[in-house]
Design a protein around this motif. Structure first.
Motif, short mmCIF file in Angstrom:
data_model
loop_
_atom_site.label_atom_id
_atom_site.label_comp_id
_atom_site.label_asym_id
_atom_site.label_seq_id
_atom_site.Cartn_x
_atom_site.Cartn_y
_atom_site.Cartn_z
N MET A 53 0.86 -1.17 0.00
CA MET A 53 0.00 0.00 0.00
C MET A 53 0.91 1.23 0.00
SD MET A 53 -3.06 1.01 2.67
CE MET A 53 -3.84 -0.56 2.59
N THR A 54 0.61 2.14 -0.89
CA THR A 54 1.45 3.34 -0.99
C THR A 54 1.06 4.34 0.09
OG1 THR A 54 -0.06 4.44 -2.51
CG2 THR A 54 1.62 3.01 -3.48
N SER A 55 1.98 5.24 0.34
CA SER A 55 1.73 6.23 1.39
C SER A 55 0.62 7.20 1.00
CB SER A 55 3.01 6.99 1.72
OG SER A 55 3.45 7.72 0.60
N SER A 56 0.48 7.50 -0.27
CA SER A 56 -0.60 8.41 -0.68
C SER A 56 -1.97 7.75 -0.49
CB SER A 56 -0.41 8.85 -2.13
OG SER A 56 -0.46 7.72 -2.99
N LEU A 57 -2.06 6.44 -0.73
CA LEU A 57 -3.32 5.74 -0.51
C LEU A 57 -3.65 5.68 0.97
CD1 LEU A 57 -5.67 4.14 -1.66
CD2 LEU A 57 -4.25 2.09 -1.53
N GLN A 58 -2.66 5.45 1.80
CA GLN A 58 -2.87 5.45 3.25
C GLN A 58 -3.34 6.81 3.74
OE1 GLN A 58 0.85 4.18 4.94
NE2 GLN A 58 0.33 2.01 4.80
N THR A 59 -2.77 7.88 3.18
CA THR A 59 -3.17 9.23 3.55
C THR A 59 -4.62 9.49 3.18
OG1 THR A 59 -0.92 9.99 3.23
CG2 THR A 59 -2.63 11.68 3.26
N ILE A 60 -5.02 9.07 2.00
CA ILE A 60 -6.41 9.27 1.54
C ILE A 60 -7.37 8.48 2.43
CG2 ILE A 60 -8.00 8.81 -0.36
CD1 ILE A 60 -5.67 9.45 -2.26
N ILE A 61 -7.03 7.24 2.76
CA ILE A 61 -7.89 6.43 3.62
C ILE A 61 -7.99 7.05 5.01
CG2 ILE A 61 -8.09 4.19 4.77
CD1 ILE A 61 -6.90 2.94 2.21
N ALA A 62 -6.88 7.50 5.56
CA ALA A 62 -6.88 8.12 6.89
C ALA A 62 -7.72 9.39 6.90
CB ALA A 62 -5.46 8.42 7.33
N LEU A 63 -7.60 10.21 5.87
CA LEU A 63 -8.40 11.44 5.79
C LEU A 63 -9.88 11.11 5.66
CD1 LEU A 63 -6.18 13.73 3.54
CD2 LEU A 63 -6.65 13.97 5.98
N GLY A 64 -10.20 10.06 4.94
CA GLY A 64 -11.60 9.64 4.81
C GLY A 64 -12.17 9.20 6.14
N ILE A 65 -11.38 8.45 6.91
CA ILE A 65 -11.84 8.00 8.23
C ILE A 65 -12.03 9.19 9.17
CG2 ILE A 65 -11.14 6.69 10.28
CD1 ILE A 65 -9.84 4.68 8.34
N VAL A 66 -11.11 10.13 9.14
CA VAL A 66 -11.21 11.32 9.99
C VAL A 66 -12.43 12.15 9.59
CG1 VAL A 66 -10.09 13.51 10.57
CG2 VAL A 66 -8.77 11.40 10.58
N ALA A 67 -12.67 12.29 8.30
CA ALA A 67 -13.82 13.06 7.83
C ALA A 67 -15.12 12.38 8.25
CB ALA A 67 -13.76 13.22 6.31
N LEU A 68 -15.18 11.07 8.14
CA LEU A 68 -16.38 10.33 8.54
C LEU A 68 -16.64 10.48 10.04
CD1 LEU A 68 -18.65 8.38 7.73
CD2 LEU A 68 -17.07 6.52 8.21
N ALA A 69 -15.59 10.37 10.83
CA ALA A 69 -15.75 10.53 12.29
C ALA A 69 -16.19 11.95 12.64
CB ALA A 69 -14.43 10.18 12.98
N SER A 70 -15.63 12.92 11.95
CA SER A 70 -16.02 14.32 12.20
C SER A 70 -17.48 14.55 11.86
CB SER A 70 -15.15 15.26 11.37
OG SER A 70 -13.81 15.12 11.72
N LEU A 71 -17.94 13.99 10.75
CA LEU A 71 -19.34 14.15 10.36
C LEU A 71 -20.26 13.50 11.39
CD1 LEU A 71 -19.21 13.56 6.50
CD2 LEU A 71 -19.68 15.69 7.70
N LEU A 72 -19.90 12.34 11.90
CA LEU A 72 -20.73 11.69 12.91
C LEU A 72 -20.79 12.50 14.20
CD1 LEU A 72 -19.73 7.96 12.38
CD2 LEU A 72 -21.89 9.05 11.79
N LEU A 73 -19.67 13.08 14.61
CA LEU A 73 -19.67 13.92 15.81
C LEU A 73 -20.50 15.18 15.61
CD1 LEU A 73 -15.98 13.71 17.05
CD2 LEU A 73 -18.03 12.94 18.24
N LEU A 74 -20.36 15.82 14.47
CA LEU A 74 -21.14 17.03 14.20
C LEU A 74 -22.62 16.72 14.14
CD1 LEU A 74 -18.87 18.82 11.57
CD2 LEU A 74 -19.32 19.53 13.92
#
Length: 55
Positions: A1-22
């Motif tokens: 897994m490339t580092s750019s793919l890991q970054t995109i997945i991590a940002l997606g998880i953070v965005a999803l968690a933020s949306l659920l909290l909001l």
């Protein structure tokens, strides 16, 4: 897994968690307490007293 793919997945998880909290913070709030319909926790004696005090 490339580092750019890991970054995109991590940002997606953070965005999803933020949306659920909001959503939980700003979403429709459930009303607590008895409301206008009366509370079953209030004894009949207290209801009679409240009715007398309203008059």
């Amino acid at each position: 897994m490339t580092s750019s793919l890991q970054t995109i997945i991590a940002l997606g998880i953070v965005a999803l968690a933020s949306l659920l909290l909001l959503r939980s913070w700003f979403g429709k709030k459930k009303s607590s307490g008895c409301g206008s319909s009366g509370c079953s926790a209030v004894s009949p004696e207290v209801r009679k007293l409240q009715a007398r005090l309203k008059r």
